[in-house]
Enzyme design. Structure first.
Site, PDB file in Angstrom:
ATOM      1  N   GLU A 174      21.080   5.489  17.416  1.00 40.67           N
ATOM      2  CA  GLU A 174      22.481   5.479  16.953  1.00 40.67           C
ATOM      3  C   GLU A 174      22.987   4.061  16.733  1.00 40.67           C
ATOM      4  O   GLU A 174      24.154   3.749  17.037  1.00 40.67           O
ATOM      5  CB  GLU A 174      23.384   6.182  17.978  1.00 40.67           C
ATOM      6  CG  GLU A 174      22.971   7.596  18.314  1.00 40.67           C
ATOM      7  CD  GLU A 174      23.921   8.299  19.289  1.00 40.67           C
ATOM      8  OE1 GLU A 174      25.007   7.761  19.585  1.00 40.67           O
ATOM      9  OE2 GLU A 174      23.561   9.403  19.748  1.00 40.67           O
ATOM     10  N   ASP A 179      24.736   0.739  16.021  1.00 42.83           N
ATOM     11  CA  ASP A 179      25.800   0.028  15.311  1.00 42.83           C
ATOM     12  C   ASP A 179      26.047  -1.239  16.108  1.00 42.83           C
ATOM     13  O   ASP A 179      25.567  -1.377  17.231  1.00 42.83           O
ATOM     14  CB  ASP A 179      27.068   0.864  15.080  1.00 42.83           C
ATOM     15  CG  ASP A 179      27.505   1.705  16.261  1.00 42.83           C
ATOM     16  OD1 ASP A 179      27.393   1.237  17.415  1.00 42.83           O
ATOM     17  OD2 ASP A 179      27.979   2.838  16.029  1.00 42.83           O
ATOM     18  N   ASN A 237      18.376  11.148  25.524  1.00 44.35           N
ATOM     19  CA  ASN A 237      19.035  10.121  24.712  1.00 44.35           C
ATOM     20  C   ASN A 237      20.210   9.559  25.515  1.00 44.35           C
ATOM     21  O   ASN A 237      20.962  10.306  26.134  1.00 44.35           O
ATOM     22  CB  ASN A 237      19.561  10.820  23.437  1.00 44.35           C
ATOM     23  CG  ASN A 237      20.159   9.893  22.415  1.00 44.35           C
ATOM     24  OD1 ASN A 237      19.508   8.944  21.999  1.00 44.35           O
ATOM     25  ND2 ASN A 237      21.384  10.174  21.979  1.00 44.35           N
ATOM     26  N   HIS A 257      24.407   1.183  20.797  1.00 42.75           N
ATOM     27  CA  HIS A 257      25.760   0.823  20.335  1.00 42.75           C
ATOM     28  C   HIS A 257      26.049  -0.584  20.866  1.00 42.75           C
ATOM     29  O   HIS A 257      26.512  -0.749  21.994  1.00 42.75           O
ATOM     30  CB  HIS A 257      26.779   1.832  20.851  1.00 42.75           C
ATOM     31  CG  HIS A 257      26.572   3.200  20.288  1.00 42.75           C
ATOM     32  ND1 HIS A 257      26.799   3.500  18.965  1.00 42.75           N
ATOM     33  CD2 HIS A 257      26.132   4.353  20.868  1.00 42.75           C
ATOM     34  CE1 HIS A 257      26.525   4.782  18.747  1.00 42.75           C
ATOM     35  NE2 HIS A 257      26.107   5.315  19.885  1.00 42.75           N
TER      36      HIS A 257
HETATM   37  O1  G2I Z   1      30.587   8.341  20.448  1.00 42.53           O
HETATM   38  C1  G2I Z   1      29.606   7.938  19.549  1.00 42.53           C
HETATM   39  C2  G2I Z   1      28.313   8.700  19.762  1.00 42.53           C
HETATM   40  C3  G2I Z   1      27.754   8.376  21.137  1.00 42.53           C
HETATM   41  N1  G2I Z   1      26.496   9.085  21.395  1.00 42.53           N
HETATM   42  C4  G2I Z   1      26.519  10.505  21.157  1.00 42.53           C
HETATM   43  C5  G2I Z   1      27.120  10.847  19.807  1.00 42.53           C
HETATM   44  O2  G2I Z   1      27.195  12.243  19.664  1.00 42.53           O
HETATM   45  C6  G2I Z   1      28.491  10.217  19.663  1.00 42.53           C
HETATM   46  O3  G2I Z   1      29.035  10.641  18.407  1.00 42.53           O
HETATM   47  C7  G2I Z   1      30.416  10.749  18.329  1.00 42.53           C
HETATM   48  C8  G2I Z   1      30.797  11.185  16.936  1.00 42.53           C
HETATM   49  O4  G2I Z   1      30.405  10.195  15.997  1.00 42.53           O
HETATM   50  C9  G2I Z   1      32.321  11.353  16.862  1.00 42.53           C
HETATM   51  O5  G2I Z   1      32.685  11.921  15.616  1.00 42.53           O
HETATM   52  O6  G2I Z   1      30.859  11.652  19.279  1.00 42.53           O
HETATM   53  C10 G2I Z   1      32.288  11.698  19.308  1.00 42.53           C
HETATM   54  C11 G2I Z   1      32.824  12.497  20.454  1.00 42.53           C
HETATM   55  O7  G2I Z   1      32.001  12.799  21.441  1.00 42.53           O
HETATM   56  C12 G2I Z   1      32.786  12.257  17.987  1.00 42.53           C
HETATM   57  O8  G2I Z   1      34.211  12.275  17.978  1.00 42.53           O
HETATM   58  C13 G2I Z   1      34.773  13.553  17.938  1.00 42.53           C
HETATM   59  C14 G2I Z   1      36.252  13.430  18.251  1.00 42.53           C
HETATM   60  O9  G2I Z   1      36.381  12.912  19.557  1.00 42.53           O
HETATM   61  C15 G2I Z   1      36.918  14.749  18.189  1.00 42.53           C
HETATM   62  O10 G2I Z   1      38.288  14.579  18.367  1.00 42.53           O
HETATM   63  C16 G2I Z   1      36.612  15.421  16.850  1.00 42.53           C
HETATM   64  O11 G2I Z   1      37.125  16.751  16.867  1.00 42.53           O
HETATM   65  O12 G2I Z   1      34.606  14.148  16.661  1.00 42.53           O
HETATM   66  C17 G2I Z   1      35.113  15.461  16.634  1.00 42.53           C
HETATM   67  C18 G2I Z   1      34.707  16.124  15.289  1.00 42.53           C
HETATM   68  O13 G2I Z   1      35.247  15.416  14.229  1.00 42.53           O
END
Ligand code: G2I
Length: 479
Positions: free
Chosen positions: A276, A278, A212, A248
């Site tokens: 994913e 958006d 992915n 994205h």
């Molecule tokens: O970044 C958007 C997505 C890109 N592709 C892979 C996905 O796994 C990714 O998801 C996002 C989450 O939606 C966020 O929620 O990945 C981020 C980080 O890699 C996530 O953010 C993290 C924050 O950076 C942290 O500070 C926090 O502790 O979420 C964590 C849990 O809430």
């Protein structure tokens, strides 16, 4: 200048079944379309999942554990989606926070929510450079392979039989098509990808295994590199089953080569999925940008429908109020199909219309799953047709309804549903039908593609409206 079109790390987090007859009808529609090469489901549906299932696809969303405490959000997710990706709960930092110590509590909660609502799960993710606990990068390189394989084996075994697919390797590429020099690459070179896929397959032989990534939606250096890798892995018999296109996007910038790119991976014998999606807009979003966003969502859904091995589309979240976008791309937002008040935007209508119209190749590998929306109660059959209305979503100042039109004991060729609003409600957007309004009286006729119903068969149309949710008495007539 606009930020680049890719996720930055770290981001800030914010944040039974459809009747048997309905399920069979959807399955039959898909089978019939497959058998005779027909483009259209005979009966348009009014939720993303029902419409997607009628085309042999799924429509998914990402949910976090925090989302599970939000009844409005989860009701909407259960009504509209049939696939769930855990937003964070199956990542390495959540599941193996210290070496050899596993915690699947949060991930299990997502799986349990999905199962109790007839939704499937995309496991996300086993091997990724981000959200990787610090202890992993502290391990000696000659032990990384066993640490990685133990992590994969333990997690994929825990979820064996409970996930439809795994994003086994997430975001392995740099923008120029070179592999990221993360700890896994440093320890094993490019072989870490094959090693990871083999370990996952051994643990859960029935799960579809994906690579992915983002910015691989169009044909470019990054997707070319992944394409070469996929060819090479398949030629070695490595268990790779699918490519996840994160998607994205920035509004108006969906790559024109999206469908061709999906097709070339499909032609290798791989599934593809939009994992994913958006579509972010510079804030504040104006109405032309929201319309363009609708065009973008429609384009992505149409590309998936045109590629038989495109198994489904997942949005990264549900509503604008819980999206990762504003936290990671300051100045951008409004990237989802619902606004922060859970009101469907033009993108929702566009995605639904794309699913309910146009042409598609029947899906090669996705089977419809059961879905949990309640069946509306029906008036007795006997006349030409009957119609029932239910409210599927509401927010401050508005609501969304679904109307089911059912033919009586004889086939109908065209139908007309009428009602009178009790309290000044006005329709803002209607799909799978054509409306005419006179004061508080509403008349909805079939669309070009859903007017012919066999005896007892049904079609649905939907709309969003301003005002308080209402379920007026409906009349149905066939001309
Ligand atoms: O970044 C958007 C997505 C890109 N592709 C892979 C996905 O796994 C990714 O998801 C996002 C989450 O939606 C966020 O929620 O990945 C981020 C980080 O890699 C996530 O953010 C993290 C924050 O950076 C942290 O500070 C926090 O502790 O979420 C964590 C849990 O809430």
């Amino acid at each position: 200048m606009k930020p680049p079109n890719h996720p930055k790390q770290p981001g800030r987090s914010r944040g039974r079944a459809r009747g048997l007859a309905g399920g069979l009808a959807a399955a039959l529609a898909a089978v019939t379309a497959a058998a005779v090469g027909l483009a259209m489901p005979a009966q348009a549906a009014s939720t993303l999942k029902a419409s997607a299932e009628a085309r042999g696809r799924y429509f998914g969303t990402a949910l976090t554990r925090g989302d599970l405490g939000n009844g409005t959000l989860t009701n909407l997710a259960a009504a509209e989606f049939d696939m769930v990706t855990p937003g964070n709960e199956m990542k390495w930092d959540a599941t193996e926070p210290s070496r050899g110590s596993f915690n699947f509590g949060s991930g299990d909660q997502i799986v349990s929510f999905a199962q109790s609502h007839g939704m499937r799960v995309r496991g996300h993710t086993l091997v990724w450079h981000a959200q990787l606990p610090a202890w992993v990068t502290g391990v000696q390189l000659n032990q990384i392979q066993s640490v990685m394989e133990n992590h994969i084996t333990t997690e994929a075994t825990h979820y064996k039989g409970k996930v439809y697919s795994w994003d086994v390797v997430n975001e392995p590429y740099n923008e120029d098509g070179t592999l990221r020099q993360d700890v896994f690459y440093k320890a094993m070179g490019a072989n870490y990808i094959a090693n990871a896929l083999r370990a996952a397959h051994a643990a859960d032989p029935n799960a579809k295994l994906y690579i992915n990534d983002y910015n691989i939606e169009g044909i470019n250096a990054k997707s070319n590199a992944l394409y070469s890798l996929a060819q090479s892995l398949l030629s070695q018999g490595v268990p790779l089953h699918g490519i996840g296109l994160e998607s994205h996007f920035v509004v108006g910038q969906v790559p024109s080569s999206l469908q061709a790119n999906m097709q070339r991976f499909a032609d290798l014998g791989l599934d593809v999925a939009v994992t994913e999606i958006d579509d972010r807009i510079p804030m504040p979003a104006d109405s032309s940008e929201l319309q363009q966003q609708g065009a973008d969502y429609g384009k992505v859904v149409n590309a998936c429908l045109a590629v038989s091995r495109c198994v489904g589309v997942s949005q990264w979240g549900v509503d604008d109020g819980h999206s990762w976008i504003p936290g990671t791309f300051p100045g951008y937002g409004a990237a989802m199909m619902w606004d922060s008040g859970y009101k469907p935007k033009p993108a929702y209508t566009a995605a639904l219309n794309a699913l309910n119209s146009g042409t598609s190749s029947p899906s090669a590998s996705s089977s419809p799953s059961s879905s949990p929306s309640a069946s509306p109660s029906r008036s007795p059959i006997g006349g030409a047709c009957s119609a029932t209305i239910k409210t599927v979503n509401s927010w401050g100042g508005g609501f969304q309804s679904e109307v089911t039109v059912q033919a009586g004991s004889a086939p109908v060729n065209g139908w007309t549903v009428k009602w009178t609003w009790p309290g000044g409600q006005t329709i803002s957007s209607l799909w799978n039908g054509t409306q005419s309004v006179s004061g508080s009286s509403v008349t909805v006729r079939n669309a070009s593609y859903n007017g012919s119903l066999a005896a007892g068969a049904s079609a649905t149309f939907g709309f969003t409206a301003n005002g308080s949710a209402a379920t007026p008495a409906l009349t149905c007539a066939s001309p």
